[in-house]
Design an enzyme around this catalytic site. Structure first.
Site, PDB file in Angstrom:
ATOM      1  N   ARG A   1     -16.325  -9.289   2.349  1.00 11.08           N
ATOM      2  CA  ARG A   1     -17.497  -8.725   3.172  1.00 11.08           C
ATOM      3  C   ARG A   1     -18.481  -9.080   2.092  1.00 11.08           C
ATOM      4  NH1 ARG A   1     -19.900  -3.911   4.015  1.00 11.08           N
ATOM      5  NH2 ARG A   1     -18.937  -3.036   2.287  1.00 11.08           N
TER       6      ARG A   1
ATOM      7  N   SER B   1     -15.689   0.198   2.868  1.00  8.17           N
ATOM      8  CA  SER B   1     -15.337  -1.200   3.292  1.00  8.17           C
ATOM      9  C   SER B   1     -13.922  -0.897   4.294  1.00  8.17           C
ATOM     10  CB  SER B   1     -14.509  -1.623   1.774  1.00  8.17           C
ATOM     11  OG  SER B   1     -13.968  -3.121   1.893  1.00  8.17           O
TER      12      SER B   1
ATOM     13  N   HIS C   1       0.827  -1.133  -0.006  1.00  9.55           N
ATOM     14  CA  HIS C   1       0.129  -0.092  -0.068  1.00  9.55           C
ATOM     15  C   HIS C   1       0.950   1.277  -0.128  1.00  9.55           C
ATOM     16  CE1 HIS C   1      -3.473  -2.587   0.866  1.00  9.55           C
ATOM     17  NE2 HIS C   1      -3.391  -2.774   1.992  1.00  9.55           N
TER      18      HIS C   1
ATOM     19  N   ARG D   1     -10.174   1.823  -6.673  1.00 10.28           N
ATOM     20  CA  ARG D   1     -11.565   1.471  -6.641  1.00 10.28           C
ATOM     21  C   ARG D   1     -12.431   2.868  -6.288  1.00 10.28           C
ATOM     22  NH1 ARG D   1     -14.159  -2.697  -1.780  1.00 10.28           N
ATOM     23  NH2 ARG D   1     -16.320  -2.847  -2.936  1.00 10.28           N
TER      24      ARG D   1
ATOM     25  N   GLY E   1     -18.067  -7.709  -1.500  1.00  9.39           N
ATOM     26  CA  GLY E   1     -17.505  -7.687  -2.842  1.00  9.39           C
ATOM     27  C   GLY E   1     -18.336  -7.148  -3.901  1.00  9.39           C
TER      28      GLY E   1
HETATM   29  P1  PAP Z   1      -6.732  -5.139   2.014  1.00  7.59           P
HETATM   30  O1  PAP Z   1      -6.340  -3.966   0.936  1.00  7.59           O
HETATM   31  O2  PAP Z   1      -6.802  -4.701   3.357  1.00  7.59           O
HETATM   32  O3  PAP Z   1      -6.021  -6.371   1.681  1.00  7.59           O
HETATM   33  P2  PAP Z   1      -8.911  -5.520   0.242  1.00  7.59           P
HETATM   34  O4  PAP Z   1      -8.878  -6.788  -0.339  1.00  7.59           O
HETATM   35  O5  PAP Z   1      -8.470  -4.391  -0.660  1.00  7.59           O
HETATM   36  O6  PAP Z   1      -8.175  -5.390   1.380  1.00  7.59           O
HETATM   37  O7  PAP Z   1     -10.268  -5.370   0.525  1.00  7.59           O
HETATM   38  C1  PAP Z   1     -11.491  -6.125   0.820  1.00  7.59           C
HETATM   39  C2  PAP Z   1     -12.506  -5.676  -0.147  1.00  7.59           C
HETATM   40  O8  PAP Z   1     -12.280  -6.500  -1.438  1.00  7.59           O
HETATM   41  C3  PAP Z   1     -14.068  -6.133   0.287  1.00  7.59           C
HETATM   42  O9  PAP Z   1     -14.761  -5.156  -0.179  1.00  7.59           O
HETATM   43  P3  PAP Z   1     -16.088  -4.925   0.725  1.00  7.59           P
HETATM   44  O10 PAP Z   1     -16.007  -4.288   1.994  1.00  7.59           O
HETATM   45  O11 PAP Z   1     -16.710  -3.741  -0.374  1.00  7.59           O
HETATM   46  O12 PAP Z   1     -17.042  -6.162   0.363  1.00  7.59           O
HETATM   47  C4  PAP Z   1     -14.113  -7.407   0.103  1.00  7.59           C
HETATM   48  O13 PAP Z   1     -15.260  -8.079   0.039  1.00  7.59           O
HETATM   49  C5  PAP Z   1     -13.620  -7.408  -1.711  1.00  7.59           C
HETATM   50  N1  PAP Z   1     -13.128  -8.548  -2.145  1.00  7.59           N
HETATM   51  C6  PAP Z   1     -12.404  -9.639  -1.666  1.00  7.59           C
HETATM   52  N2  PAP Z   1     -12.330 -10.579  -2.580  1.00  7.59           N
HETATM   53  C7  PAP Z   1     -12.831 -10.167  -3.564  1.00  7.59           C
HETATM   54  C8  PAP Z   1     -13.432 -10.863  -4.880  1.00  7.59           C
HETATM   55  N3  PAP Z   1     -12.907 -12.272  -5.084  1.00  7.59           N
HETATM   56  N4  PAP Z   1     -14.120 -10.370  -5.711  1.00  7.59           N
HETATM   57  C9  PAP Z   1     -14.584  -8.979  -5.519  1.00  7.59           C
HETATM   58  N5  PAP Z   1     -14.206  -8.429  -4.255  1.00  7.59           N
HETATM   59  C10 PAP Z   1     -13.504  -9.003  -3.434  1.00  7.59           C
END
Ligand code: PAP
Length: 326
Positions: A292, A171, A137, A163, A294
């Site tokens: 969560r 999120s 990051h 995003r 997605g």
């Molecule tokens: P990080 O930067 O702390 O690693 P990151 O993976 O970017 O976190 O954020 C998680 C988000 O990606 C969540 O979004 P939401 O809270 O709006 O739901 C999570 O659901 C989403 N996410 C994780 N895996 C996927 C996937 N396979 N497809 C789409 N969205 C995803």
């Protein structure tokens, strides 16, 4: 790239970190209790320790791949996609023993700033032992000079994923409160976020740094968007493979391989995998908290109209004249 002699490895010591922290601006954090401003961006103490380590000790290889994101922009998803894409020969996506079925994307593609220096070289997450995938990051200006080059000419390829800011904030807010014993209110988190005080924030400055670099240096930085990955995954995956110099062959395309990678990395598939449902990541976050909803546009379920338009307004002002809109 000229290999630099590797300095002896050692962790940044506590006293050095304490000295640094005491010299930096400090504010309440959305996820950590406190955030510190370092080289213009806000980080937790544990992240800062990792940043100082990698600035001192990280030795890139020419074909290393860096996935850069702001937290909650889809990092976990793109980690999985990159891993499946780069390693598709050794691990075909339909393999019942595919690593993504037994390890989390964070285990397979680690964050550079959460590694101990002794792990930089031992880590090998690619079938080609000279190629590694890292995520981070860290803002462009704070990346180790060994990666960005002394004259700003990048030594490795960077995939940047962003995003919609409103969805990213929502999120992050839910993620932070998932673990916190004393949750932060939506209003407090929102005000900190708008002031730029969030992990690796100001998010606008972090995005803009990589956006400008992607415009100058298209062979080295690929700028991607979560919403486009959702909308047109096939096209985006081909774009990613082409950028990395590993395009899909005719046979791969006609055999359905692209769709298989999309499928194994989909939210639906990943949330069924045991390791993504149980266990914890560094700092005590549950692996499941990275999955969560997605979806695109979830901010509508959380933000007031005033909050949404304030974020849109800041985004518009910050990006004005850059050719970027989110
Ligand atoms: P990080 O930067 O702390 O690693 P990151 O993976 O970017 O976190 O954020 C998680 C988000 O990606 C969540 O979004 P939401 O809270 O709006 O739901 C999570 O659901 C989403 N996410 C994780 N895996 C996927 C996937 N396979 N497809 C789409 N969205 C995803």
């Amino acid at each position: 790239m000229e290999p630099r002699p590797a300095p002896p490895l050692q962790d940044v010591d506590n006293q050095e970190l304490e000295n640094l922290l005491s010299s930096l601006p400090k504010e309440r954090g959305i996820i950590p209790s406190y955030s510190y401003q370092y080289q213009g961006f806000w980080y937790s103490p544990i992240t800062l320790q990792g940043i100082i380590n990698c600035q001192k000790y990280f030795q890139p290889r020419e074909n290393d791949i860096f996935l850069v994101t702001s937290p909650k922009s889809g990092t976990t998803w793109l980690k999985a996609i990159l891993f499946a894409l780069v390693n598709r020969e050794a691990h075909p996506p339909q393999d019942p023993h595919h690593p993504l079925l037994s390890k989390t994307p964070h285990q397979l593609v680690p964050f550079l700033e959460f590694l101990h220096p002794s792990e930089y070289d031992s880590l090998c997450n690619s079938s080609d032992s000279s190629s590694r995938i890292f995520a981070t990051h860290i803002s462009l200006g704070t990346l180790p000079k060994a990666i960005t080059g002394d004259s700003g000419s990048l030594n490795c390829k960077i995939v940047y994923l962003c995003r919609d800011i409103k969805d990213t904030f929502v999120s992050l807010f839910h993620f932070g409160n998932n673990k916190k014993t004393s949750p932060i209110s939506l209003e407090d988190a929102f005000n900190l976020y708008c002031k730029g005080i969030s992990s690796a924030g100001p998010i606008w400055d972090q995005i803009l740094g990589y956006w400008k670099e992607s415009q100058k240096n298209q062979h080295k930085v690929l700028f991607m968007r979560y919403e486009e990955m959702k909308d047109e995954p096939y096209l985006q995956l081909r774009r990613l493979a082409n950028f990395l110099g590993i395009p899909f062959s005719q046979e791969e395309e006609s055999s359905g391989l692209v769709d298989q990678i999309i499928s194994i990395c989909s939210f639906e598939s990943m949330t069924k995998v045991d390791v993504n449902k149980t266990g914890t990541f560094v700092d005590g976050f549950n692996n499941s908290s990275f999955f969560r909803k997605g979806v695109v546009g979830d901010w509508k379920n959380c933000l007031t109209a005033d909050m949404a338009s304030r974020l849109d307004q800041i985004t518009e002002e910050k990006f004005r004249g850059s050719g970027l809109s989110l």
